[in-house]
Design a protein around this motif. Structure first.
Motif, PDB file in Angstrom:
ATOM      1  N   ILE A   1     -67.729  45.594 -45.492  1.00 56.30           N
ATOM      2  CA  ILE A   1     -66.772  45.445 -44.401  1.00 56.30           C
ATOM      3  C   ILE A   1     -65.762  44.384 -44.831  1.00 56.30           C
ATOM      4  O   ILE A   1     -66.042  43.190 -44.822  1.00 56.30           O
ATOM      5  CB  ILE A   1     -67.456  45.037 -43.076  1.00 56.30           C
ATOM      6  N   ASP A   2     -64.589  44.868 -45.230  1.00 57.71           N
ATOM      7  CA  ASP A   2     -63.531  43.986 -45.728  1.00 57.71           C
ATOM      8  C   ASP A   2     -62.224  44.353 -45.032  1.00 57.71           C
ATOM      9  O   ASP A   2     -62.218  45.046 -44.017  1.00 57.71           O
ATOM     10  CB  ASP A   2     -63.427  44.077 -47.249  1.00 57.71           C
ATOM     11  N   THR A   3     -61.121  43.905 -45.586  1.00 62.60           N
ATOM     12  CA  THR A   3     -59.810  44.150 -44.974  1.00 62.60           C
ATOM     13  C   THR A   3     -59.509  45.637 -44.833  1.00 62.60           C
ATOM     14  O   THR A   3     -58.913  46.061 -43.846  1.00 62.60           O
ATOM     15  CB  THR A   3     -58.705  43.470 -45.816  1.00 62.60           C
ATOM     16  N   MET A   4     -59.941  46.431 -45.795  1.00 58.42           N
ATOM     17  CA  MET A   4     -59.672  47.875 -45.754  1.00 58.42           C
ATOM     18  C   MET A   4     -60.583  48.621 -44.781  1.00 58.42           C
ATOM     19  O   MET A   4     -60.176  49.595 -44.176  1.00 58.42           O
ATOM     20  CB  MET A   4     -59.834  48.482 -47.157  1.00 58.42           C
TER      21      MET A   4
ATOM     22  N   SER B   1     -63.918  48.727 -36.336  1.00 57.59           N
ATOM     23  CA  SER B   1     -63.385  48.515 -34.983  1.00 57.59           C
ATOM     24  C   SER B   1     -63.282  49.828 -34.225  1.00 57.59           C
ATOM     25  O   SER B   1     -63.644  49.912 -33.046  1.00 57.59           O
ATOM     26  CB  SER B   1     -62.005  47.850 -35.042  1.00 57.59           C
ATOM     27  N   GLU B   2     -62.779  50.860 -34.898  1.00 56.33           N
ATOM     28  CA  GLU B   2     -62.655  52.185 -34.274  1.00 56.33           C
ATOM     29  C   GLU B   2     -64.005  52.741 -33.863  1.00 56.33           C
ATOM     30  O   GLU B   2     -64.163  53.266 -32.766  1.00 56.33           O
ATOM     31  CB  GLU B   2     -62.009  53.172 -35.238  1.00 56.33           C
ATOM     32  N   ARG B   3     -64.965  52.668 -34.766  1.00 55.58           N
ATOM     33  CA  ARG B   3     -66.295  53.229 -34.488  1.00 55.58           C
ATOM     34  C   ARG B   3     -66.948  52.523 -33.307  1.00 55.58           C
ATOM     35  O   ARG B   3     -67.588  53.159 -32.471  1.00 55.58           O
ATOM     36  CB  ARG B   3     -67.213  53.137 -35.710  1.00 55.58           C
ATOM     37  N   LEU B   4     -66.796  51.217 -33.237  1.00 54.23           N
ATOM     38  CA  LEU B   4     -67.372  50.483 -32.110  1.00 54.23           C
ATOM     39  C   LEU B   4     -66.648  50.822 -30.816  1.00 54.23           C
ATOM     40  O   LEU B   4     -67.281  51.072 -29.783  1.00 54.23           O
ATOM     41  CB  LEU B   4     -67.332  48.976 -32.375  1.00 54.23           C
TER      42      LEU B   4
ATOM     43  N   VAL C   1     -66.267  40.366 -33.563  1.00 51.02           N
ATOM     44  CA  VAL C   1     -65.891  39.550 -32.402  1.00 51.02           C
ATOM     45  C   VAL C   1     -65.096  40.396 -31.413  1.00 51.02           C
ATOM     46  O   VAL C   1     -65.343  40.363 -30.200  1.00 51.02           O
ATOM     47  CB  VAL C   1     -65.101  38.294 -32.833  1.00 51.02           C
ATOM     48  N   GLU C   2     -64.152  41.182 -31.924  1.00 47.96           N
ATOM     49  CA  GLU C   2     -63.364  42.066 -31.067  1.00 47.96           C
ATOM     50  C   GLU C   2     -64.265  43.076 -30.346  1.00 47.96           C
ATOM     51  O   GLU C   2     -64.107  43.323 -29.152  1.00 47.96           O
ATOM     52  CB  GLU C   2     -62.328  42.812 -31.914  1.00 47.96           C
TER      53      GLU C   2
ATOM     54  N   GLY D   1     -64.020  41.726 -41.251  1.00 49.87           N
ATOM     55  CA  GLY D   1     -65.206  42.315 -40.639  1.00 49.87           C
ATOM     56  C   GLY D   1     -65.754  41.447 -39.521  1.00 49.87           C
ATOM     57  O   GLY D   1     -66.167  41.951 -38.469  1.00 49.87           O
ATOM     58  N   LEU D   2     -65.743  40.142 -39.725  1.00 47.83           N
ATOM     59  CA  LEU D   2     -66.171  39.220 -38.677  1.00 47.83           C
ATOM     60  C   LEU D   2     -65.264  39.357 -37.454  1.00 47.83           C
ATOM     61  O   LEU D   2     -65.739  39.389 -36.316  1.00 47.83           O
ATOM     62  CB  LEU D   2     -66.157  37.783 -39.197  1.00 47.83           C
TER      63      LEU D   2
END
Length: 130
Positions: free
Chosen positions: A41-44, A50-53, A82-83, A77-78
């Protein structure tokens, strides 16, 4: 019901992250959903997390994010976690993490975010304390 979705398949999903990360979603009784994350889980890949959650928050009273197979968790990813927690709380849902991997635990502890999350030792425990 269970589904496994590799990212980067199809033309309209943004950057191709191939097999860097994939998700396995399992629905459990009583409105609990487990999203298993495999890979980095990185910038890409954080926007995909986020979408999956976000896709599951409205339909789940408890969203368990199983990070035991995450090999890298960067700042993006962090931020996605949090989002996701904030969105879940705003929707009246709970988000619970299963860390499991050293990469995840280290990232959460180094940034003092561990105490922000409801953390379980494993998926069975996360579901049991629902």
């Amino acid at each position: 019901m269970s589904s496994e979705t590799p990212t980067g398949v199809g033309g309209d999903q943004g950057p191709d992250v191939g097999e860097v990360v994939r998700f396995e979603v399992t629905e459990h009784g009583d409105g609990a959903v487990v999203v298993g994350v495999h890979g980095e889980i990185d910038t890409m890949t954080a926007p995909v997390l986020s979408e999956r959650l976000a896709e599951r928050i409205g339909s789940a009273s408890l969203l368990v994010v199983d990070l035991t197979r995450v090999t890298f968790l960067g700042s993006a990813g962090l931020a996605a976690l949090v989002e996701g927690k904030e969105k879940a709380e705003n929707a009246g849902s709970r988000l619970r993490l299963v860390c499991g991997s050293h990469a995840v635990t280290r990232a959460l502890e180094a940034t003092n975010l561990m105490s922000l999350f409801d953390v379980a030792d494993g998926v069975p425990e996360a579901l049991r304390t629902a």
